[in-house]
Write a protein that holds these residues in place. Structure first.
Motif, short mmCIF file in Angstrom:
data_model
loop_
_atom_site.label_atom_id
_atom_site.label_comp_id
_atom_site.label_asym_id
_atom_site.label_seq_id
_atom_site.Cartn_x
_atom_site.Cartn_y
_atom_site.Cartn_z
N GLY A 1 0.78 -1.23 0.00
CA GLY A 1 0.00 0.00 0.00
C GLY A 1 0.81 1.28 0.00
N GLU A 2 2.12 1.18 -0.12
CA GLU A 2 2.98 2.37 -0.13
C GLU A 2 3.72 2.49 -1.45
OE1 GLU A 2 5.56 1.98 3.21
OE2 GLU A 2 4.02 2.52 4.67
N HIS A 3 4.07 3.73 -1.82
CA HIS A 3 4.82 4.01 -3.03
C HIS A 3 6.27 4.32 -2.67
CE1 HIS A 3 0.76 4.43 -4.55
NE2 HIS A 3 1.23 4.51 -5.79
N HIS A 4 7.19 3.75 -3.42
CA HIS A 4 8.62 3.96 -3.17
C HIS A 4 9.28 4.43 -4.47
CE1 HIS A 4 8.22 1.69 0.62
NE2 HIS A 4 7.41 0.91 -0.08
N ASP A 5 9.80 5.65 -4.46
CA ASP A 5 10.50 6.20 -5.62
C ASP A 5 11.98 5.84 -5.54
OD1 ASP A 5 8.25 7.68 -6.80
OD2 ASP A 5 8.41 8.95 -5.02
N LEU A 6 12.47 5.19 -6.57
CA LEU A 6 13.88 4.80 -6.60
C LEU A 6 14.58 5.46 -7.77
CD1 LEU A 6 13.91 0.94 -5.89
CD2 LEU A 6 14.28 2.83 -4.29
N THR A 7 15.67 6.14 -7.49
CA THR A 7 16.54 6.64 -8.56
C THR A 7 17.62 5.59 -8.76
OG1 THR A 7 16.10 8.92 -7.92
CG2 THR A 7 18.04 8.51 -9.29
N THR A 8 17.43 4.77 -9.76
CA THR A 8 18.32 3.63 -9.96
C THR A 8 18.29 3.17 -11.40
OG1 THR A 8 18.69 1.29 -9.38
CG2 THR A 8 16.44 2.08 -9.27
N PRO A 9 19.44 2.80 -11.96
CA PRO A 9 19.40 2.11 -13.25
C PRO A 9 18.80 0.72 -13.04
CG PRO A 9 21.61 2.08 -12.36
CD PRO A 9 20.80 2.95 -11.44
N VAL A 10 18.24 0.17 -14.11
CA VAL A 10 17.66 -1.17 -14.06
C VAL A 10 18.44 -2.05 -15.03
CG1 VAL A 10 15.60 -2.57 -14.43
CG2 VAL A 10 15.39 -0.25 -13.48
N SER A 11 18.95 -3.17 -14.52
CA SER A 11 19.63 -4.14 -15.37
C SER A 11 18.67 -5.29 -15.63
CB SER A 11 20.91 -4.66 -14.71
OG SER A 11 21.82 -3.61 -14.49
N VAL A 12 18.51 -5.66 -16.89
CA VAL A 12 17.60 -6.73 -17.26
C VAL A 12 18.39 -8.00 -17.50
CG1 VAL A 12 15.82 -7.47 -18.89
CG2 VAL A 12 16.04 -5.04 -18.30
N HIS A 13 18.09 -9.03 -16.74
CA HIS A 13 18.74 -10.33 -16.89
C HIS A 13 17.65 -11.38 -17.07
CE1 HIS A 13 22.57 -8.55 -15.56
NE2 HIS A 13 21.84 -7.90 -14.68
N GLY A 14 17.21 -11.55 -18.30
CA GLY A 14 16.10 -12.46 -18.55
C GLY A 14 14.84 -11.94 -17.90
N SER A 15 14.23 -12.74 -17.01
CA SER A 15 13.02 -12.31 -16.30
C SER A 15 13.35 -11.74 -14.93
CB SER A 15 12.06 -13.49 -16.14
OG SER A 15 12.65 -14.51 -15.38
N ARG A 16 14.63 -11.46 -14.69
CA ARG A 16 15.05 -10.86 -13.42
C ARG A 16 15.62 -9.47 -13.66
NH1 ARG A 16 18.01 -15.84 -10.09
NH2 ARG A 16 16.07 -16.96 -9.60
N LEU A 17 15.21 -8.55 -12.81
CA LEU A 17 15.70 -7.19 -12.88
C LEU A 17 16.58 -6.92 -11.68
CD1 LEU A 17 12.33 -5.37 -13.72
CD2 LEU A 17 13.89 -6.56 -15.29
N ARG A 18 17.62 -6.12 -11.89
CA ARG A 18 18.50 -5.69 -10.80
C ARG A 18 18.30 -4.21 -10.58
NH1 ARG A 18 21.58 -9.51 -7.70
NH2 ARG A 18 21.72 -11.39 -8.98
N LEU A 19 18.04 -3.83 -9.33
CA LEU A 19 17.87 -2.44 -8.95
C LEU A 19 18.76 -2.15 -7.75
CD1 LEU A 19 14.78 -3.92 -9.22
CD2 LEU A 19 14.19 -1.55 -9.58
N ARG A 20 18.77 -0.89 -7.35
CA ARG A 20 19.59 -0.49 -6.22
C ARG A 20 18.78 0.44 -5.32
NH1 ARG A 20 25.97 0.88 -6.82
NH2 ARG A 20 26.39 1.68 -4.73
N ALA A 21 18.94 0.28 -4.01
CA ALA A 21 18.20 1.11 -3.05
C ALA A 21 19.07 1.38 -1.83
CB ALA A 21 16.91 0.41 -2.64
N PRO A 22 18.82 2.47 -1.13
CA PRO A 22 19.57 2.74 0.10
C PRO A 22 19.37 1.61 1.11
CG PRO A 22 18.40 4.70 -0.62
CD PRO A 22 17.90 3.58 -1.47
N LEU A 23 20.40 1.35 1.89
CA LEU A 23 20.36 0.27 2.86
C LEU A 23 19.24 0.45 3.87
CD1 LEU A 23 21.74 -2.29 3.98
CD2 LEU A 23 23.27 -0.79 5.26
#
Length: 250
Positions: free
Chosen positions: A46-68
């Motif tokens: 129920g919450e929205h999270h804005d991420l400033t991150t490049p997205v790497s596409v590896h088949g059906s898996r995506l790689r993102l980055r977020a603050p710890l």
């Protein structure tokens, strides 16, 4: 006037049948859109999270980055089987045209912690895609994670914005010439011509006039494998227009 589907594509005589008919599939478009973005919105619990991150596409898996210490990271860490999330992404044309939104992507899957980033302040996240829906002015298409895994992002996706703005700002003469490859009936109202989109198969022009607009795809004789080849393919189209070579429509 509402936006029309892409008018029949044109290509100079001599282009291959494969190139004439080819344009990216929905899965390829989705992979390309993800590859080119630098920010996404994730919805979870129920919450929205804005991420400033490049997205790497590896088949059906995506790689993102977020603050710890981001709430999304904390939520994902609590879910052993992955956090159910929805990714939202809007595709906006980099060139100023009317109705700049080219599409909206909604993607569902499960988010997992991958590993700590080298900076020690952020983490890499893995998003396993279950399914995705791409909506454009021309229709809506749904794909599965398997569809995405079987497709490859367009090799020009990361360069599209720069190539389009360069073409729009620095090559007005070339755009004017390219209109010779467009059905004259579509130019009767004297539309403004701007580049709207591109991929390895061709270039899409927006024909904009006071009553509305149309989008026309110009198909390359052969697909472009990189940004340098894109320049060569556009040059081939311009040469065809200068020589008034006959066009083939489909």
């Amino acid at each position: 006037m509402s936006p029309h589907p892409l008018d029949a594509a044109t290509t100079p005589a001599g282009g291959t049948a494969e190139a004439t008919a080819a344009e990216p599939s929905a899965a390829e478009r989705i992979g390309s859109l993800l590859t080119a973005t630098s920010s996404v919105v994730l919805r979870a619990n129920g919450e929205h999270h804005d991420l400033t991150t490049p997205v790497s596409v590896h088949g059906s898996r995506l790689r993102l980055r977020a603050p710890l210490d981001a709430p999304l990271t904390v939520a994902a860490a609590r879910e052993q089987d992955g956090l159910a999330v929805v990714l939202d992404l809007t595709d906006v044309a980099p060139v100023a045209v009317r109705d700049r939104v080219r599409g909206r992507l909604t993607l569902a899957g499960r988010l997992h912690l991958a590993h700590l980033a080298d900076d020690g302040l952020s983490v890499h996240l893995r998003l396993d895609v279950a399914h995705a829906v791409l909506s454009t002015p021309y229709g809506t298409t749904a794909i599965t994670g398997a569809d995405l895994a079987a497709a490859a992002p367009d090799p020009l996706a990361r360069f599209e914005a720069g190539l389009l703005t360069h073409l729009a700002d620095g090559h007005r003469d070339a755009l004017d010439l390219l209109t010779r490859l467009v059905d004259p009936a579509l130019l009767a109202a004297g539309p403004a011509v701007r580049p709207l989109a591109l991929d390895r198969y061709g270039l899409v022009l927006r024909l904009d006039h006071p009553q509305g607009h149309r989008d026309v795809r110009l198909v390359f004789p052969e697909p472009a494998r990189d940004a340098d080849e894109f320049g060569h393919r556009v040059h081939q189209l311009v040469t065809a227009a200068e020589q008034a070579l006959p066009t083939r429509r489909h």
